[in-house]
Design a protein around this motif. Structure first.
Motif, short mmCIF file in Angstrom:
data_model
loop_
_atom_site.label_atom_id
_atom_site.label_comp_id
_atom_site.label_asym_id
_atom_site.label_seq_id
_atom_site.Cartn_x
_atom_site.Cartn_y
_atom_site.Cartn_z
N ARG A 44 0.81 -1.22 0.00
CA ARG A 44 0.00 0.00 0.00
C ARG A 44 0.84 1.27 0.00
O ARG A 44 0.47 2.28 0.57
N GLN A 45 1.97 1.23 -0.69
CA GLN A 45 2.83 2.41 -0.76
C GLN A 45 2.46 3.35 -1.91
O GLN A 45 2.81 4.54 -1.88
N VAL A 46 1.79 2.81 -2.94
CA VAL A 46 1.38 3.66 -4.08
C VAL A 46 -0.08 4.04 -3.98
O VAL A 46 -0.46 5.19 -4.14
N THR A 47 -0.93 3.06 -3.72
CA THR A 47 -2.35 3.30 -3.44
C THR A 47 -2.72 2.43 -2.24
O THR A 47 -2.09 1.40 -2.00
N MET A 48 -3.76 2.81 -1.54
CA MET A 48 -4.12 2.10 -0.32
C MET A 48 -4.87 0.81 -0.58
O MET A 48 -5.25 0.12 0.37
N ASP A 49 -5.08 0.45 -1.84
CA ASP A 49 -5.77 -0.81 -2.12
C ASP A 49 -4.89 -1.79 -2.88
O ASP A 49 -5.38 -2.81 -3.38
N ALA A 50 -3.57 -1.53 -2.97
CA ALA A 50 -2.72 -2.39 -3.78
C ALA A 50 -1.45 -2.80 -3.04
O ALA A 50 -0.83 -2.01 -2.32
N LEU A 51 -1.06 -4.05 -3.26
CA LEU A 51 0.17 -4.61 -2.72
C LEU A 51 0.93 -5.25 -3.87
O LEU A 51 0.34 -5.96 -4.69
N SER A 52 2.24 -5.01 -3.94
CA SER A 52 3.05 -5.53 -5.04
C SER A 52 4.15 -6.43 -4.50
O SER A 52 4.77 -6.12 -3.48
N ILE A 53 4.39 -7.54 -5.21
CA ILE A 53 5.46 -8.47 -4.87
C ILE A 53 6.37 -8.58 -6.08
O ILE A 53 5.93 -8.95 -7.17
N GLY A 54 7.66 -8.25 -5.93
CA GLY A 54 8.59 -8.22 -7.04
C GLY A 54 9.78 -9.12 -6.81
O GLY A 54 10.17 -9.41 -5.68
N ALA A 55 10.39 -9.56 -7.93
CA ALA A 55 11.59 -10.40 -7.89
C ALA A 55 12.52 -10.01 -9.02
O ALA A 55 12.08 -9.53 -10.06
N PRO A 56 13.83 -10.23 -8.85
CA PRO A 56 14.80 -9.80 -9.85
C PRO A 56 14.93 -10.77 -11.02
O PRO A 56 14.79 -11.98 -10.87
N VAL A 57 15.22 -10.20 -12.19
CA VAL A 57 15.53 -10.96 -13.40
C VAL A 57 17.00 -10.72 -13.71
O VAL A 57 17.44 -9.57 -13.81
N TYR A 58 17.76 -11.81 -13.88
CA TYR A 58 19.20 -11.70 -14.11
C TYR A 58 19.54 -11.90 -15.58
O TYR A 58 18.94 -12.75 -16.26
N GLY A 59 20.51 -11.14 -16.06
CA GLY A 59 20.94 -11.23 -17.44
C GLY A 59 22.11 -12.18 -17.61
O GLY A 59 22.52 -12.88 -16.67
N ALA A 60 22.71 -12.17 -18.80
CA ALA A 60 23.77 -13.11 -19.15
C ALA A 60 25.01 -12.93 -18.29
O ALA A 60 25.74 -13.90 -18.04
N THR A 61 25.26 -11.71 -17.82
CA THR A 61 26.46 -11.46 -17.01
C THR A 61 26.22 -11.62 -15.51
O THR A 61 27.12 -11.40 -14.72
N GLY A 62 25.00 -11.98 -15.14
CA GLY A 62 24.68 -12.14 -13.73
C GLY A 62 24.17 -10.91 -13.05
O GLY A 62 23.87 -10.94 -11.86
N ASP A 63 24.06 -9.81 -13.79
CA ASP A 63 23.52 -8.58 -13.23
C ASP A 63 21.99 -8.59 -13.31
O ASP A 63 21.40 -9.23 -14.18
N VAL A 64 21.36 -7.84 -12.40
CA VAL A 64 19.90 -7.69 -12.46
C VAL A 64 19.57 -6.72 -13.58
O VAL A 64 20.00 -5.57 -13.56
N VAL A 65 18.83 -7.20 -14.57
CA VAL A 65 18.51 -6.38 -15.74
C VAL A 65 17.05 -5.95 -15.77
O VAL A 65 16.67 -5.07 -16.56
N ALA A 66 16.22 -6.57 -14.94
CA ALA A 66 14.79 -6.25 -14.95
C ALA A 66 14.18 -6.78 -13.65
O ALA A 66 14.86 -7.40 -12.83
N ALA A 67 12.91 -6.52 -13.49
CA ALA A 67 12.17 -7.04 -12.34
C ALA A 67 10.76 -7.40 -12.80
O ALA A 67 10.19 -6.75 -13.67
N VAL A 68 10.23 -8.45 -12.21
CA VAL A 68 8.86 -8.89 -12.50
C VAL A 68 8.06 -8.79 -11.21
O VAL A 68 8.60 -8.99 -10.11
N SER A 69 6.78 -8.47 -11.32
CA SER A 69 5.96 -8.35 -10.11
C SER A 69 4.52 -8.70 -10.42
O SER A 69 4.09 -8.71 -11.58
N ILE A 70 3.77 -8.97 -9.36
CA ILE A 70 2.32 -9.00 -9.45
C ILE A 70 1.79 -7.94 -8.49
O ILE A 70 2.43 -7.63 -7.47
N VAL A 71 0.66 -7.37 -8.85
CA VAL A 71 0.01 -6.37 -8.01
C VAL A 71 -1.36 -6.91 -7.64
O VAL A 71 -2.18 -7.21 -8.53
#
Length: 256
Positions: free
Chosen positions: A185-212
């Motif tokens: 509820r940090q953006v709106t008071m009716d939503a909760l988001s769960i995110g996780a990192p996506v790693y690229g070929a070099t092992g760095d985090v290149v993106a993130a995926v989430s559900i709201v």
């Protein structure tokens, strides 16, 4: 001339998708005669289109060029099967995002008909600190990026938005430790988001995926494995020597 033409394109916004020549000149801060000449050039190339009422909008040719951006198209193609599976399993809003400077840029989003409304859109930007994907991306950003965000005023969206640099620093450390970010509820008071990192070929985090999902969500812990599984699946494809159609697990990987 190039900079002024780009200023004209920047005049279009999600809430002002169609503009008259006068409006374009005003919003770009350009003389009307200059605007007329540049808009004609842009229209001839296909960057803008003119409707029967004389209003201008972004042209399809610009979208065709923008779709070639490697962090957008390649990432989206790798991720989409897993995002679709995540949506099928949860029936909730699913999002894929990357970091651009100090902002989150949303590359893809799948929205459920009965899911909680969100403020994001594909191609849109948002602040990193209050969002699930943003917390992931900020937690794995270079140290100078983190410090710039922590030293800047943190915008408050709701009464639960983290605006303390000390608290945000603690949360980012927890994201790095657990591999999961939860924005409650940090953006709106009716939503909760769960995110996780996506790693690229070099092992760095290149993106993130989430559900709201709709908040409060007492059983939110049950959603963590499926978000993590989707992120791992996308990461496996991005780390592969050559991109090929990925397998599409409908259930999360076993916890390791």
């Amino acid at each position: 001339m190039t900079v002024r033409a780009l200023r004209l394109l920047e005049a279009f916004t999600p809430d002002r998708r169609e503009l008259t020549l006068t409006e374009l000149a005003h919003r770009a801060g350009l003389p009307l005669t200059t605007t007329h000449r540049l808009v004609n050039d842009l229209a001839g190339w296909g960057a803008v289109e003119r409707d029967v009422d004389g209003r201008y909008r972004i042209g399809l040719r610009l979208w065709e060029i923008a779709s070639l951006a490697p962090r957008g198209l390649g990432l989206r193609e790798a991720a989409l099967p897993f995002l679709e599976d995540l949506f099928q399993v949860t029936q909730e809003n699913v999002q894929l995002a990357v970091r651009e400077g100090l902002d989150v840029v949303y590359v893809e989003r799948i929205a459920g008909h009965s899911a909680v409304p969100v403020l994001t859109r594909v191609g849109g930007r948002f602040a990193m600190p209050p969002t699930g994907v943003g917390l992931v991306l900020l937690a794995h950003a270079p140290a100078d990026v983190q410090e710039t965000v922590l030293e800047s005023p943190l915008q408050r969206f709701t009464e639960r938005t983290i605006t303390s640099p000390r608290e945000l620093r603690r949360v980012l450390a927890e994201v790095r430790r657990t591999g999961i970010a939860i924005s409650d509820r940090q953006v709106t008071m009716d939503a909760l988001s769960i995110g996780a990192p996506v790693y690229g070929a070099t092992g760095d985090v290149v993106a993130a995926v989430s559900i709201v999902v709709r908040a409060p969500r007492p059983q939110r812990a049950s959603l963590i494995p499926v978000v993590r599984a989707a992120a791992r699946g996308i990461s496996r494809v991005l780390r592969a020597p050559a991109m090929s159609p990925p397998s599409r697990p409908l259930r999360p990987d076993p916890e390791r």
